[in-house]
Design an enzyme around this catalytic site. Sequence first.
Site, PDB file in Angstrom:
ATOM      1  N   LYS A 199      14.207 -20.059  38.992  1.00 17.46           N
ATOM      2  CA  LYS A 199      14.859 -20.403  37.710  1.00 17.46           C
ATOM      3  C   LYS A 199      15.403 -21.830  37.781  1.00 17.46           C
ATOM      4  O   LYS A 199      16.261 -22.121  38.609  1.00 17.46           O
ATOM      5  CB  LYS A 199      16.026 -19.465  37.426  1.00 17.46           C
ATOM      6  CG  LYS A 199      16.585 -19.693  36.023  1.00 17.46           C
ATOM      7  CD  LYS A 199      17.903 -18.990  35.776  1.00 17.46           C
ATOM      8  CE  LYS A 199      19.082 -19.802  36.187  1.00 17.46           C
ATOM      9  NZ  LYS A 199      19.241 -21.071  35.433  1.00 17.46           N
ATOM     10  N   GLY A 251      23.686 -25.074  44.055  1.00 16.83           N
ATOM     11  CA  GLY A 251      24.540 -25.213  42.873  1.00 16.83           C
ATOM     12  C   GLY A 251      25.990 -25.271  43.286  1.00 16.83           C
ATOM     13  O   GLY A 251      26.305 -25.699  44.404  1.00 16.83           O
ATOM     14  N   SER A 252      26.862 -24.812  42.396  1.00 20.19           N
ATOM     15  CA  SER A 252      28.293 -24.953  42.661  1.00 20.19           C
ATOM     16  C   SER A 252      28.770 -23.930  43.694  1.00 20.19           C
ATOM     17  O   SER A 252      28.185 -22.848  43.841  1.00 20.19           O
ATOM     18  CB  SER A 252      29.056 -24.758  41.355  1.00 20.19           C
ATOM     19  OG  SER A 252      28.831 -23.456  40.868  1.00 20.19           O
ATOM     20  N   THR A 253      29.855 -24.280  44.367  1.00 22.38           N
ATOM     21  CA  THR A 253      30.433 -23.372  45.356  1.00 22.38           C
ATOM     22  C   THR A 253      30.920 -22.101  44.671  1.00 22.38           C
ATOM     23  O   THR A 253      30.771 -21.003  45.216  1.00 22.38           O
ATOM     24  CB  THR A 253      31.588 -24.087  46.102  1.00 22.38           C
ATOM     25  OG1 THR A 253      31.015 -25.204  46.800  1.00 22.38           O
ATOM     26  CG2 THR A 253      32.259 -23.182  47.100  1.00 22.38           C
ATOM     27  N   GLY A 256      27.972 -19.939  44.155  1.00 27.95           N
ATOM     28  CA  GLY A 256      27.522 -19.543  45.495  1.00 27.95           C
ATOM     29  C   GLY A 256      28.321 -18.360  46.021  1.00 27.95           C
ATOM     30  O   GLY A 256      27.754 -17.416  46.603  1.00 27.95           O
ATOM     31  N   GLU A 273      23.084 -23.882  49.201  1.00 26.75           N
ATOM     32  CA  GLU A 273      23.390 -25.311  49.333  1.00 26.75           C
ATOM     33  C   GLU A 273      24.350 -25.626  48.198  1.00 26.75           C
ATOM     34  O   GLU A 273      23.978 -25.574  47.036  1.00 26.75           O
ATOM     35  CB  GLU A 273      22.088 -26.113  49.252  1.00 26.75           C
ATOM     36  CG  GLU A 273      22.193 -27.464  49.918  1.00 26.75           C
ATOM     37  CD  GLU A 273      22.564 -28.549  48.923  1.00 26.75           C
ATOM     38  OE1 GLU A 273      23.776 -28.842  48.814  1.00 26.75           O
ATOM     39  OE2 GLU A 273      21.667 -29.072  48.254  1.00 26.75           O
ATOM     40  N   CYS A 307      25.102 -33.767  45.259  1.00 24.50           N
ATOM     41  CA  CYS A 307      26.111 -32.977  45.986  1.00 24.50           C
ATOM     42  C   CYS A 307      26.547 -33.701  47.254  1.00 24.50           C
ATOM     43  O   CYS A 307      27.661 -33.501  47.732  1.00 24.50           O
ATOM     44  CB  CYS A 307      25.612 -31.576  46.282  1.00 24.50           C
ATOM     45  SG  CYS A 307      23.882 -31.492  46.619  1.00 24.50           S
ATOM     46  N   GLU A 404      35.411 -31.432  44.037  1.00 20.42           N
ATOM     47  CA  GLU A 404      34.175 -32.129  43.658  1.00 20.42           C
ATOM     48  C   GLU A 404      34.194 -32.472  42.165  1.00 20.42           C
ATOM     49  O   GLU A 404      34.355 -31.590  41.336  1.00 20.42           O
ATOM     50  CB  GLU A 404      32.980 -31.233  43.973  1.00 20.42           C
ATOM     51  CG  GLU A 404      31.664 -31.937  43.810  1.00 20.42           C
ATOM     52  CD  GLU A 404      30.476 -31.057  44.165  1.00 20.42           C
ATOM     53  OE1 GLU A 404      30.480 -29.870  43.820  1.00 20.42           O
ATOM     54  OE2 GLU A 404      29.541 -31.593  44.794  1.00 20.42           O
TER      55      GLU A 404
HETATM   56  P1  ADP Z   1      26.367 -26.757  38.397  1.00 20.24           P
HETATM   57  O1  ADP Z   1      27.840 -26.938  38.461  1.00 20.24           O
HETATM   58  O2  ADP Z   1      25.569 -27.624  39.280  1.00 20.24           O
HETATM   59  O3  ADP Z   1      25.833 -26.579  37.007  1.00 20.24           O
HETATM   60  P2  ADP Z   1      26.018 -23.957  38.743  1.00 20.24           P
HETATM   61  O4  ADP Z   1      26.308 -23.264  40.026  1.00 20.24           O
HETATM   62  O5  ADP Z   1      26.801 -23.595  37.541  1.00 20.24           O
HETATM   63  O6  ADP Z   1      26.134 -25.445  39.149  1.00 20.24           O
HETATM   64  O7  ADP Z   1      24.483 -23.828  38.362  1.00 20.24           O
HETATM   65  C1  ADP Z   1      23.440 -23.899  39.305  1.00 20.24           C
HETATM   66  C2  ADP Z   1      22.386 -22.883  38.929  1.00 20.24           C
HETATM   67  O8  ADP Z   1      22.933 -21.569  39.042  1.00 20.24           O
HETATM   68  C3  ADP Z   1      21.877 -23.010  37.507  1.00 20.24           C
HETATM   69  O9  ADP Z   1      20.485 -22.762  37.518  1.00 20.24           O
HETATM   70  C4  ADP Z   1      22.636 -21.917  36.789  1.00 20.24           C
HETATM   71  O10 ADP Z   1      21.969 -21.434  35.638  1.00 20.24           O
HETATM   72  C5  ADP Z   1      22.700 -20.841  37.850  1.00 20.24           C
HETATM   73  N1  ADP Z   1      23.789 -19.859  37.701  1.00 20.24           N
HETATM   74  C6  ADP Z   1      24.975 -19.997  37.053  1.00 20.24           C
HETATM   75  N2  ADP Z   1      25.717 -18.866  37.159  1.00 20.24           N
HETATM   76  C7  ADP Z   1      24.993 -17.987  37.905  1.00 20.24           C
HETATM   77  C8  ADP Z   1      25.212 -16.650  38.399  1.00 20.24           C
HETATM   78  N3  ADP Z   1      26.318 -15.984  38.154  1.00 20.24           N
HETATM   79  N4  ADP Z   1      24.243 -16.067  39.159  1.00 20.24           N
HETATM   80  C9  ADP Z   1      23.112 -16.740  39.440  1.00 20.24           C
HETATM   81  N5  ADP Z   1      22.844 -17.985  39.011  1.00 20.24           N
HETATM   82  C10 ADP Z   1      23.761 -18.621  38.258  1.00 20.24           C
END
Ligand code: ADP
Length: 493
Positions: A199, A251-253, A256, A273, A307, A404
């Site tokens: 995705k 993506g974000s912590t 994660g 990551e 990041c 961050e």
């Molecule tokens: P950023 O702050 O970089 O946008 P996110 O962690 O919000 O980071 O998003 C990174 C990815 O994780 C995106 O593809 C987002 O759609 C997806 N994402 C956001 N929330 C969830 C979740 N609860 N479970 C799985 N994937 C998610």
Amino acid sequence: MLKETDIQKKNRLDFSTGWSYDPAPESRDHITIKEQYGHFINGKFTKPIEGNYFPTISPSTEEEISQIAVGSAADVDAAVKSARKAYSKTWSKMSGRDRGRYLFRIARMIQERAREFAVIESMDGGKPIRESRDVDIPLAAAHFFYYAGWADKLEYAFPGRKPKPIGVAGQIIPWNFPLLMAAWKLAPALATGNTVVLKPAETTSLTCLKLAEIIQEADLPPGVVNFVTGAGDTGAAIVNHEDIDKIAFTGSTAVGKIIQKAIAGTGKKLTLELGGKAPNIIFEDAAVDQAVEGIINGIFFNQGHVCCAGSRLFVQESIADEVRDKLIDRIATLRVGDPLDKNTDVGAINSKEQLDTINRYLEIGLNEGADIFQSSCELPEKGYWCCPTLVANVSQSHRIVQEEVFGPVLTIQTFRTPEEVLEKANNTPYGLSGGVWTDKGSKIFNMTSGIKAGVLWANTFNKFDPTSPFGGYKESGLGREGGLHGLTPYLNI
Ligand code: ADP
């Protein structure tokens, strides 16, 4: 029409250089973008089962570029079924040599269509064409080339073992390096014999969907790679699908941590990551001009949407004034604006939400007593923009130093001794990357062994190569991507 930010009004650094480049926009004529995109499942573009779409817009113009399918749990299920079938029937049975051939083919096709990818990446994500053209797309091709080379050599990579693929991998990627993150995730998974449901991030789906066209043309067996588009709910449906064997997330912590909780006890493998707050440390014996260029490259190019960005600058006290003055002079020449202009250094912030986050942090910094300076760059009336920003008069406890921001915002602190700067550098919850600038090899070794981070640069910053492992300590994640290390998360060894 230009607008002035509140921070510029308060703390204007007068940077007028008295001259400017003429516009040099990259042409959009050679690219085709459909009005609407479905998911890519079982080798075909398919309509979303619930029939919903959302717009993807250009963050530099706020214009709608295309409509993207919203992935429901049913779409994810269809993608996982197709990946499972492709895994059992074809991909896991294919020789490594043949898998490698497909990956080499994809790598070459990305190179052939590099310009098209670069333009779409800059339109959809806001990053300057110079970055997408010279960094993102060539590195994406390089990752496919590199892992194509491993596909038939896995037994040499792990001598005396019988490495076996894991099965179906669910991969979720962010918006800061859309095609490159897809390549980081897809290439090692495919080289090792796994199939994938990936995705892309909701603001930057287009280059992934273009990659789907290449995957079709390359004749990859249907179902080996599936793309399901959508936002967090779609990501969660991938994470929670019971027939997925491994999750790879960047993506974000915060997200994660949600993912880690969601899969605890399920037996799914996981690599994460996550965020970072990298120290960039300049000693008095460093080549100052080079260091200043490295600082600029580390945080301002690419809008700080990296990041591993060098977002915390530590300068040895004896050269603090010199570095600050040179930094201000250099920031004066940074051009903020149209991502498709070849002279642009700092493009658009990826989304309104991200711009709000950055501005919220600047507000927090001001309230905590920091001195915040922004360059007097001229901002287009439409789109999401943030001028390069310096944050001084801060200490370790300031939130803008600890958390961050993910924007073109650099905090500046000074230090006297290596011991002091190590304490400060390690004093965040993160541990992704860091940089050291010094003339002394011994200092490089001392510092790089003392900084708790997975990626360290000496006398350079933000340099990437598919052969180097990448990943973090502490809240920056777990597992490594890239290099030989990047094969292991996709294998049972
Ligand atoms: P950023 O702050 O970089 O946008 P996110 O962690 O919000 O980071 O998003 C990174 C990815 O994780 C995106 O593809 C987002 O759609 C997806 N994402 C956001 N929330 C969830 C979740 N609860 N479970 C799985 N994937 C998610």
